[in-house]
Design a protein around this motif. Structure first.
Motif, PDB file in Angstrom:
ATOM      1  N   VAL A   1      94.305  23.650  17.838  1.00  0.00           N
ATOM      2  CA  VAL A   1      95.510  22.980  17.345  1.00  0.00           C
ATOM      3  C   VAL A   1      95.099  21.666  16.694  1.00  0.00           C
ATOM      4  N   LEU A   2      95.538  21.464  15.464  1.00  0.00           N
ATOM      5  CA  LEU A   2      95.271  20.229  14.732  1.00  0.00           C
ATOM      6  C   LEU A   2      96.587  19.519  14.459  1.00  0.00           C
ATOM      7  N   THR A   3      96.688  18.264  14.860  1.00  0.00           N
ATOM      8  CA  THR A   3      97.861  17.434  14.588  1.00  0.00           C
ATOM      9  C   THR A   3      97.432  16.310  13.655  1.00  0.00           C
ATOM     10  N   VAL A   4      98.162  16.161  12.535  1.00  0.00           N
ATOM     11  CA  VAL A   4      97.818  15.173  11.524  1.00  0.00           C
ATOM     12  C   VAL A   4      99.080  14.442  11.107  1.00  0.00           C
ATOM     13  N   GLY A   5      99.013  13.112  11.014  1.00  0.00           N
ATOM     14  CA  GLY A   5     100.158  12.360  10.518  1.00  0.00           C
ATOM     15  C   GLY A   5     100.444  11.138  11.352  1.00  0.00           C
ATOM     16  N   ASN A   6     101.731  10.846  11.507  1.00  0.00           N
ATOM     17  CA  ASN A   6     102.223   9.659  12.201  1.00  0.00           C
ATOM     18  C   ASN A   6     102.752  10.088  13.580  1.00  0.00           C
ATOM     19  N   PHE A   7     102.029   9.703  14.631  1.00  0.00           N
ATOM     20  CA  PHE A   7     102.434  10.061  15.994  1.00  0.00           C
ATOM     21  C   PHE A   7     101.777   9.069  16.944  1.00  0.00           C
ATOM     22  N   SER A   8     101.809   9.337  18.245  1.00  0.00           N
ATOM     23  CA  SER A   8     101.182   8.467  19.229  1.00  0.00           C
ATOM     24  C   SER A   8     100.000   9.156  19.886  1.00  0.00           C
ATOM     25  N   THR A   9      98.965   8.392  20.175  1.00  0.00           N
ATOM     26  CA  THR A   9      97.833   8.914  20.932  1.00  0.00           C
ATOM     27  C   THR A   9      98.304   9.566  22.226  1.00  0.00           C
ATOM     28  N   LEU A  10      99.317   8.970  22.881  1.00  0.00           N
ATOM     29  CA  LEU A  10      99.792   9.501  24.158  1.00  0.00           C
ATOM     30  C   LEU A  10     100.581  10.795  24.018  1.00  0.00           C
ATOM     31  N   ASP A  11     100.921  11.182  22.790  1.00  0.00           N
ATOM     32  CA  ASP A  11     101.536  12.495  22.583  1.00  0.00           C
ATOM     33  C   ASP A  11     100.554  13.622  22.874  1.00  0.00           C
ATOM     34  N   ILE A  12      99.279  13.345  22.667  1.00  0.00           N
ATOM     35  CA  ILE A  12      98.248  14.377  22.785  1.00  0.00           C
ATOM     36  C   ILE A  12      97.395  14.167  24.037  1.00  0.00           C
ATOM     37  N   PHE A  13      97.021  12.919  24.308  1.00  0.00           N
ATOM     38  CA  PHE A  13      96.064  12.611  25.362  1.00  0.00           C
ATOM     39  C   PHE A  13      96.762  12.065  26.617  1.00  0.00           C
ATOM     40  N   ASP A  14      96.104  12.251  27.757  1.00  0.00           N
ATOM     41  CA  ASP A  14      96.540  11.680  29.035  1.00  0.00           C
ATOM     42  C   ASP A  14      97.922  12.164  29.470  1.00  0.00           C
ATOM     43  N   ASP A  15      98.181  13.441  29.333  1.00  0.00           N
ATOM     44  CA  ASP A  15      99.443  13.995  29.813  1.00  0.00           C
ATOM     45  C   ASP A  15      99.414  14.066  31.348  1.00  0.00           C
ATOM     46  N   ASN A  16     100.588  14.105  31.951  1.00  0.00           N
ATOM     47  CA  ASN A  16     100.694  14.318  33.391  1.00  0.00           C
ATOM     48  C   ASN A  16     102.126  14.738  33.690  1.00  0.00           C
ATOM     49  N   ARG A  17     102.299  15.842  34.362  1.00  0.00           N
ATOM     50  CA  ARG A  17     103.639  16.398  34.558  1.00  0.00           C
ATOM     51  C   ARG A  17     104.500  15.569  35.498  1.00  0.00           C
ATOM     52  N   TYR A  18     103.889  14.695  36.292  1.00  0.00           N
ATOM     53  CA  TYR A  18     104.649  13.923  37.276  1.00  0.00           C
ATOM     54  C   TYR A  18     104.850  12.455  36.894  1.00  0.00           C
ATOM     55  N   ALA A  19     104.043  11.941  35.999  1.00  0.00           N
ATOM     56  CA  ALA A  19     104.121  10.521  35.647  1.00  0.00           C
ATOM     57  C   ALA A  19     103.673  10.353  34.205  1.00  0.00           C
ATOM     58  N   LYS A  20     104.648  10.235  33.297  1.00  0.00           N
ATOM     59  CA  LYS A  20     104.306  10.129  31.882  1.00  0.00           C
ATOM     60  C   LYS A  20     105.381   9.410  31.080  1.00  0.00           C
ATOM     61  N   ASP A  21     106.623   9.811  31.260  1.00  0.00           N
ATOM     62  CA  ASP A  21     107.695   9.420  30.356  1.00  0.00           C
ATOM     63  C   ASP A  21     108.652   8.451  31.045  1.00  0.00           C
ATOM     64  N   PRO A  22     108.745   7.190  30.591  1.00  0.00           N
ATOM     65  CA  PRO A  22     109.674   6.250  31.222  1.00  0.00           C
ATOM     66  C   PRO A  22     111.141   6.626  31.052  1.00  0.00           C
ATOM     67  N   ARG A  23     111.431   7.617  30.233  1.00  0.00           N
ATOM     68  CA  ARG A  23     112.804   8.089  30.080  1.00  0.00           C
ATOM     69  C   ARG A  23     113.200   9.072  31.175  1.00  0.00           C
TER      70      ARG A  23
END
Length: 437
Positions: free
Chosen positions: A151-173
Motif C-alpha cells: 500500500v502506497l499513500t501519497v499526498g497531504n496527511f499525517s504521519t500518525l495516520d499510518i504509523f504508531d496505531d493502537n486500538r486502545y489508545a490513539k484518537d482523542p475524539r
C-alpha cells in the motif's frame, strides 16, 4: 506546534459502520467532536513566561470533518478531508509536556476556521494470500483486499495516520484525551502546527507482518504552520515493523518504530552557552541560536493486547536523543504510557468503554540544563526548574447514547507540570460529545 495531531482517521476503534456494506466505489462520511475542559486552581511556588496558569481556567475544542473519497482505478483511492475547527487551549497551549486535549493544536481561536486537512492518494497492489474484508470507516471504503499486499499513500496527511496505531489508545475524539496516549510524546514527527504534512508512506503486508517506511515534510519554522517543501533537505523519516500474534487465544500486536528528522533547529547546548554569555538577553535563547541544520532521532515500542473479549491492554515507550529543540510535537525526550480499556458488556452496556491510563514523561540532560538556567522553550519554561518527571493519570467513561454518538466524562491529574516539582499537581475535568455519520 501541532499535537496532533491527528484523530486516527485511517482506522478508528469506534466502528461506526456495518460489515454489510460489502463494496463501495465512493464515500461521504462525517464526524463532529466537542470537548470542554476545566482546570481548578493549582499550587505554584512561582510562575514564568510559559507556565501553566495557577488560576482556574476553561478550555474547549470543536471540530467538524468530512471524509470524502472515491475509487479511481484498479487499487486506487483518492480522499479529501475538509475540516472546521474552533477552540481555546489552557494557558495558550503552554505549561506541560502532555497536552490535556489532543485536538488543541488544530484549533484556531474562538472563531470557526475551515482548512484542508488531508488530500491523498492510496494505491494498493495485491500479492495474494487470500481475500480480507475491509469494513467501511472514515477514509476507508468497504470492499476486499489481498491479505498480502503493498500500500502506497501519497499526498497531504499525517504521519500518525499510518504509523504508531493502537486500538486502545490513539484518537482523542474516542479514546483517552491527553496527547500522552495519542502517540509517544517523544515521537517528534515532522508536521505543520496542526499535525499534518506532505509526503509518502509505503506499507508491505505479509501474513502476520507489516513493514512501513515513510518521509514527510515539516514546518519552515519549528512548531509553526507554514510547510517546508524542501523534502529532500528537511524532512522526517520513519520506519516501523509490526507483528500480529495470538497470546492465550487473544489477539495482540507489537510495533517497533524508529524515526529521524532533519531541519534547521537550535541545540540546547548552544542555547545554554548563549544564556551564559548574555545574561541580560531574552531567555528564549533557542531563537538566537537556531542557525544550522540538525538531526533528531528516536526509537520505541508499541504494544496492544486483548486480555479477553472486553478488556485490552496497551503500552508505548520511546526515547529520543534530546539534544535539540522541539521540531513539531511536544517538549518530551522520553515517554512511557500504559493502561487498559474495558467494554461495558459486564453491566449490559457493550458499546460503552471505561479507560484507565498512566503516563511518565522525561527530559534529556541538555534540555533540563537549559531550563534550569532560566531558558524558555516553545511550550514550557517557568524561569527555573526543580526537575521531576511529568506524570499523568487519566480515566474516562464513554457512554453510547444513540447509534454512533458518544458522551464521555474524563478526569486527568498531572504531577509536576512542565517537569517542575515546584508547581502542581493540576486536575482537569472534561466532557466530550462525539458523533459519526
Amino acid at each position: 506546534m501541532r499535537l496532533l495531531m491527528v484523530s486516527s482517521a485511517f482506522c478508528t476503534s469506534v466502528s461506526a459502520y456495518s460489515a454489510s456494506d460489502e463494496y463501495e466505489d465512493h464515500t461521504a462520511r462525517f464526524q463532529g467532536t466537542y470537548i470542554w475542559q476545566t482546570k481548578p486552581g493549582m499550587p505554584a511556588a512561582y510562575s514564568g513566561q510559559n507556565s501553566l496558569q495557577a488560576s482556574r481556567e476553561i478550555s474547549y475544542t470543536a471540530t467538524a470533518t468530512a471524509y470524502l473519497g472515491m475509487r479511481t482505478w484498479q487499487g486506487g483511492e483518492v480522499y479529501l478531508n475538509p475540516e472546521i475547527t474552533q477552540g481555546i487551549p489552557f494557558s495558550g497551549l503552554s505549561g506541560s509536556g502532555g497536552f490535556t486535549n489532543g485536538e488543541l493544536t488544530r484549533t484556531a481561536g474562538n472563531r470557526p476556521k475551515l482548512y484542508r486537512q488531508r488530500l491523498f492518494l492510496r494505491q494498493t497492489w495485491g500479492l495474494g494470500g487470500g481475500d480480507e474484508a475491509v469494513e467501511a470507516d472514515l477514509n476507508q471504503m468497504a470492499g476486499t483486499v489481498d491479505k498480502n499486499r503493498i500500500v502506497l499513500t501519497v499526498g497531504n496527511f499525517s504521519t500518525l495516520d499510518i504509523f504508531d496505531d493502537n486500538r486502545y489508545a490513539k484518537d482523542p475524539r474516542t479514546h483517552f484525551m491527553n496527547a500522552s496516549f495519542m502517540a509517544p510524546l517523544s515521537f517528534d514527527y515532522a508536521a505543520d502546527a496542526r499535525g499534518f504534512g506532505w509526503g509518502f508512506a509505503a506499507e508491505w503486508y505479509q501474513d502476520d507482518w507489516v513493514l512501513r517506511v515513510g518521509r514527510m515534510t515539516g514546518p519552515k519554522v519549528p512548531n509553526m504552520l507554514p510547510t517546508d517543501f524542501q523534502i529532500g533537505r528537511h524532512y522526517g523519516d520513519q520506519i516501523e515493523l509490526e507483528h500480529a500474534h495470538m497470546l492465550l487465544g487473544q489477539p495482540g500486536k507489537v510495533r517497533l518504530l524508529a524515526w529521524r528528522s532533519r531541519a534547521v533547529l537550535a541545540s540546547f547546548k548552544d542555547a545554554l552557552d548563549y544564556l551564559n554569555a548574555n545574561p541580560d538577553a531574552d531567555r528564549q535563547a533557542i531563537l538566537a541560536v537556531r542557525n544550522g541544520e540538525k538531526i533528531k532521532y528516536g526509537a520505541g515500542i508499541n504494544i496492544e493486547q486483548a486480555i479477553n473479549d472486553d478488556l485490552g491492554f496497551f503500552l508505548r515507550a520511546m526515547k529520543a536523543d534530546g539534544r535539540t529543540e522541539t521540531y513539531a510535537f511536544t517538549e518530551t525526550d522520553g515517554s512511557i504510557a500504559a493502561g487498559f480499556a474495558l467494554k461495558g458488556s459486564a453491566w449490559g452496556r457493550g458499546m460503552d468503554t471505561l479507560g484507565v491510563g498512566l503516563a511518565h514523561n522525561t527530559l534529556s540532560s541538555d534540555r533540563r540544563k537549559y531550563l534550569e538556567a532560566g531558558g524558555i522553550s516553545f511550550f514550557i519554561g517557568d524561569g527555573a526548574l526543580d526537575y521531576k518527571p511529568e506524570q499523568l493519570f487519566e480515566t474516562y467513561y464513554s457512554l453510547s447514547v444513540w447509534k454512533n454518538t458518544f458522551l464521555t466524562a474524563d478526569y486527568q491529574r498531572m504531577w509536576n507540570p512542565a517537569y517542575n516539582a515546584d508547581r502542581g499537581p493540576a486536575n482537569f475535568f472534561a466532557m466530550r460529545l462525539h458523533a459519526e455519520f
